[in-house]
Design an enzyme around this catalytic site. Structure first.
Site, PDB file in Angstrom:
ATOM      1  N   THR A   1       0.942  -1.165   0.284  1.00 45.89           N
ATOM      2  CA  THR A   1       0.074  -0.013   0.183  1.00 45.89           C
ATOM      3  C   THR A   1       0.967   1.377   0.195  1.00 45.89           C
ATOM      4  O   THR A   1       2.092   1.173   0.512  1.00 45.89           O
ATOM      5  CB  THR A   1      -0.934   0.043   1.154  1.00 45.89           C
ATOM      6  N   TYR A   2       0.413   2.339  -0.657  1.00 46.62           N
ATOM      7  CA  TYR A   2       1.236   3.531  -0.754  1.00 46.62           C
ATOM      8  C   TYR A   2       0.087   4.875  -0.413  1.00 46.62           C
ATOM      9  O   TYR A   2      -1.215   4.641  -0.426  1.00 46.62           O
ATOM     10  CB  TYR A   2       1.883   3.737  -1.827  1.00 46.62           C
TER      11      TYR A   2
ATOM     12  N   ASP B   1       4.618   1.346   1.344  1.00 46.10           N
ATOM     13  CA  ASP B   1       5.731   2.071   0.795  1.00 46.10           C
ATOM     14  C   ASP B   1       5.992   3.402   1.317  1.00 46.10           C
ATOM     15  O   ASP B   1       5.580   4.370   1.067  1.00 46.10           O
ATOM     16  CB  ASP B   1       5.605   2.183  -0.575  1.00 46.10           C
TER      17      ASP B   1
ATOM     18  N   ASP C   1      -3.607  -6.922  -3.933  1.00 47.02           N
ATOM     19  CA  ASP C   1      -3.755  -5.593  -3.848  1.00 47.02           C
ATOM     20  C   ASP C   1      -4.799  -4.927  -2.913  1.00 47.02           C
ATOM     21  O   ASP C   1      -5.952  -5.552  -3.109  1.00 47.02           O
ATOM     22  CB  ASP C   1      -3.394  -5.153  -5.344  1.00 47.02           C
TER      23      ASP C   1
ATOM     24  N   ASP D   1      -6.657  -2.374  -3.916  1.00 48.26           N
ATOM     25  CA  ASP D   1      -7.536  -1.719  -4.809  1.00 48.26           C
ATOM     26  C   ASP D   1      -8.532  -2.896  -5.806  1.00 48.26           C
ATOM     27  O   ASP D   1      -9.515  -2.417  -6.454  1.00 48.26           O
ATOM     28  CB  ASP D   1      -7.163  -0.697  -6.102  1.00 48.26           C
TER      29      ASP D   1
ATOM     30  N   GLU E   1       4.939 -11.521 -12.364  1.00 47.73           N
ATOM     31  CA  GLU E   1       4.507 -12.572 -11.749  1.00 47.73           C
ATOM     32  C   GLU E   1       5.223 -13.879 -12.464  1.00 47.73           C
ATOM     33  O   GLU E   1       5.722 -14.744 -11.195  1.00 47.73           O
ATOM     34  CB  GLU E   1       3.100 -12.961 -12.320  1.00 47.73           C
TER      35      GLU E   1
ATOM     36  N   THR F   1     -10.389  -4.123  -9.948  1.00 44.95           N
ATOM     37  CA  THR F   1     -11.049  -2.802  -9.885  1.00 44.95           C
ATOM     38  C   THR F   1      -9.936  -1.864  -9.753  1.00 44.95           C
ATOM     39  O   THR F   1      -9.267  -1.966  -8.787  1.00 44.95           O
ATOM     40  CB  THR F   1     -12.357  -2.856  -9.081  1.00 44.95           C
TER      41      THR F   1
END
Length: 328
Positions: free
Chosen positions: A76-77, A106, A187, A189, A274, A302
């Site tokens: 995450t940032y 981050d 992730d 999001d 990946e 998304t």
């Protein structure tokens, strides 16, 4: 037709003969008819007893302590929607038993926003921090594919799982040797179905499934025949070693620990991040298809729309901006 009718007829015939004084051999048919009736009464009693008997208790799911742990790694940032994204994800994860969230910032040091969110989440978590080197950071306006995001953060989580320390909050000790579990890179999001986590929980090596709304397609994912992965539905460089999205696979913890040099390569070509990890772990033919042989989409790539802050900027120029002490 009721097989007792001939016997009953013989019973009536015998009764008629007896009443008229005629000789007859009445005893055998009378006994047979009585036995038939007794058997029917017995069966009716058995059926009635079965109806009164309570239904069997449903099979009990395994106790949470018996389940392999799912280690969810989330880079995450800092950005305006960071808290909104993390709240949504944390509330999905809270529905999953036996889950450990590795949230990796981050940043140079842990931020109050993320520390406070983790403390309030109710989840078992480990808080990690590592700053992406300047040379690998995206400049303003650069497309996301120029430099892959989250590489240092995912590798930091792998280091922690392998006992190389570095936690700044939450559970600081890595899983002990022999722990059964699975590692998933989620992730902040994306959108996740709770079902997805149960699909991956019993992964033996590397499990895979489709991802919706990714790669310019309705979905990308493995193609399965006779229970084995035989190809991939994708438009971007289909000849990549592993043409899968980050959200489309999970790795058994023992396998990761047995391959201490397996990690993500920040210099990997576009779309090969990946593959840079998976190529160290498994052959494509040995991938384990999940989600009904990869026919169900349980995760979606998304993205939250970037908020437009024109009015906020205008108010700030007038000295009337939103109170910065209120965390968004």
């Amino acid at each position: 037709m009721d097989r007792t009718l001939p016997l009953m007829q013989r019973f009536r015939d015998s009764a008629t003969a007896l009443s008229s004084g005629q000789p007859c051999d009445c005893l055998p048919p009378l006994r047979a008819a009585a036995e038939q009736l007794r058997q029917k009464d017995l069966r009716i009693s058995q059926l009635q007893a079965e109806l009164r008997r309570p239904p069997p208790a449903p099979a009990q799911p395994p106790e949470p302590e018996a389940l392999p742990t799912i280690y969810v790694v989330t880079p995450t940032y800092a950005r305006l929607v960071q808290k909104a994204e993390l709240v949504r994800l944390s509330q999905t994860l809270s529905l999953v038993p036996r889950l450990h969230w590795l949230l990796v910032e981050d940043a140079e040091s842990p931020t109050p926003l993320v520390s406070g969110l983790l403390a309030a989440s109710g989840l078992l978590f480990t808080h990690l921090v590592v700053l992406t080197p300047k040379a690998q950071r995206l400049r303003e306006g650069e497309p996301g594919w120029v430099h892959p995001r989250g590489v240092e953060q995912r590798n930091k989580a792998l280091d922690w799982l392998r006992g190389r320390g570095g936690a700044v909050g939450g559970e600081k000790d890595p899983p002990p040797p022999g722990t059964q579990g699975v590692v998933y890179f989620a992730d902040d999001d994306n959108t996740y179905s709770r079902e997805l986590f149960e699909e991956m929980r019993w992964t033996r090596g590397v499990s895979v499934w489709p991802v919706g709304l990714v790669g310019g397609l309705r979905f990308e994912g493995p193609q399965v025949q006779d229970g084995r992965v035989v190809g991939f539905h994708t438009a971007w460089e289909p000849n990549r070693p592993f043409p899968v999205d980050m959200a489309g696979f999970a790795v058994a913890l023992p396998l990761l620990l047995a391959k201490p040099n397996a990690q993500f390569d920040s210099t990997a070509p576009r779309g090969h991040l990946e593959s840079s990890l998976l190529s160290h772990l498994v052959d494509p033919k040995d991938l384990e298809p999940r989600a009904a042989n990869c026919t169900r989409v349980l995760v979606w790539h998304t993205r939250t729309e970037k908020p437009k802050m024109k009015q906020e900027e205008q108010l700030q120029r007038q000295g009337r901006g939103s109170d910065p002490a209120i965390e968004v």
